[in-house]
Design an enzyme around this catalytic site. Structure first.
Site, PDB file in Angstrom:
ATOM      1  N   ASP A  80       0.851  -1.195   0.000  1.00 37.48           N
ATOM      2  CA  ASP A  80       0.000   0.000   0.000  1.00 37.48           C
ATOM      3  C   ASP A  80       0.888   1.247   0.000  1.00 37.48           C
ATOM      4  OD1 ASP A  80      -3.208   0.530   1.001  1.00 37.48           O
ATOM      5  OD2 ASP A  80      -1.799   2.209   1.137  1.00 37.48           O
ATOM      6  N   ILE A  81       0.490   2.233  -0.800  1.00 35.02           N
ATOM      7  CA  ILE A  81       1.296   3.449  -0.941  1.00 35.02           C
ATOM      8  C   ILE A  81       1.248   4.303   0.331  1.00 35.02           C
ATOM      9  CG2 ILE A  81      -0.464   5.028  -1.881  1.00 35.02           C
ATOM     10  CD1 ILE A  81       1.595   5.733  -4.090  1.00 35.02           C
ATOM     11  N   HIS A 130      -7.069  -5.950   2.017  1.00 34.73           N
ATOM     12  CA  HIS A 130      -5.950  -5.406   2.796  1.00 34.73           C
ATOM     13  C   HIS A 130      -5.366  -6.512   3.679  1.00 34.73           C
ATOM     14  CE1 HIS A 130      -6.972  -0.987   2.346  1.00 34.73           C
ATOM     15  NE2 HIS A 130      -8.175  -1.494   2.116  1.00 34.73           N
ATOM     16  N   HIS A 145     -10.282  -5.020  -3.440  1.00 36.16           N
ATOM     17  CA  HIS A 145      -8.946  -5.271  -2.884  1.00 36.16           C
ATOM     18  C   HIS A 145      -9.063  -5.785  -1.465  1.00 36.16           C
ATOM     19  CE1 HIS A 145     -10.047  -1.025  -2.427  1.00 36.16           C
ATOM     20  NE2 HIS A 145      -9.437  -1.066  -1.251  1.00 36.16           N
ATOM     21  N   GLY A 190     -15.495   2.548   4.112  1.00 37.91           N
ATOM     22  CA  GLY A 190     -14.191   3.195   3.971  1.00 37.91           C
ATOM     23  C   GLY A 190     -13.501   2.901   2.651  1.00 37.91           C
ATOM     24  N   GLN A 191     -14.256   2.417   1.653  1.00 36.24           N
ATOM     25  CA  GLN A 191     -13.633   2.113   0.355  1.00 36.24           C
ATOM     26  C   GLN A 191     -13.330   3.402  -0.397  1.00 36.24           C
ATOM     27  OE1 GLN A 191     -15.954  -0.443  -2.225  1.00 36.24           O
ATOM     28  NE2 GLN A 191     -14.275  -0.690  -3.684  1.00 36.24           N
ATOM     29  N   SER A 192     -12.080   3.537  -0.857  1.00 29.48           N
ATOM     30  CA  SER A 192     -11.701   4.739  -1.611  1.00 29.48           C
ATOM     31  C   SER A 192     -11.257   4.425  -3.031  1.00 29.48           C
ATOM     32  CB  SER A 192     -10.588   5.500  -0.879  1.00 29.48           C
ATOM     33  OG  SER A 192      -9.435   4.697  -0.753  1.00 29.48           O
TER      34      SER A 192
END
Ligand code: AMP
Length: 113
Positions: A30-31, A101, A99, A92-94
């Protein structure tokens, strides 16, 4: 899917620190990590979210969990880890590409905020 950053990662158009790749899935760091280890496991195929998954994609969904387990092992998360799928605004999906986590490397509080 045009305009999807995770599809761009799958296609190699956007760089990512990959930890796993196979014919169905890609996993990368994750960035903006929320834990010392924060990985994302995504299907190569574009699915906007978990609600888009169909019964015939049962094997794909199971595969994502097995990859989550493999990348957790590769990251030596011996103390444990958490696997999360955020769905929709309240979840909380952006990023609108399914995906999973994988978070670990420190004790994680429960319940989440
Ligand atoms: P979510 O909020 O559940 O939709 O998670 C999306 C995650 O994608 C967030 O943790 C972001 O930090 C992460 N993210 C967004 N863009 C990138 C990128 N280009 N490379 C890696 N991770 C990203």
């Amino acid at each position: 899917m045009a305009g999807c950053i995770f599809c761009d990662i799958v296609d190699g158009k956007i760089p990512a620190k990959l930890i796993h790749e196979d014919h169905l899935a890609v996993a990368f760091h994750d960035i903006s990590p929320k834990a010392p280890t924060h990985l994302l496991v995504i299907p190569r195929q574009h699915l906007s979210d978990l609600d888009e998954a169909k019964p015939e994609q049962e094997l794909l969904l199971g595969h994502l969990l097995l990859v989550a387990k493999e990348v957790a092992a590769k990251s030596e998360l011996r103390g444990g880890y958490r696997v999360v799928i955020n769905r929709g605004a309240d979840g909380g999906q952006s990023v609108d590409h399914l995906h999973v986590h994988v978070l670990g490397g420190r004790p994680l509080a429960w319940p989440p905020g």
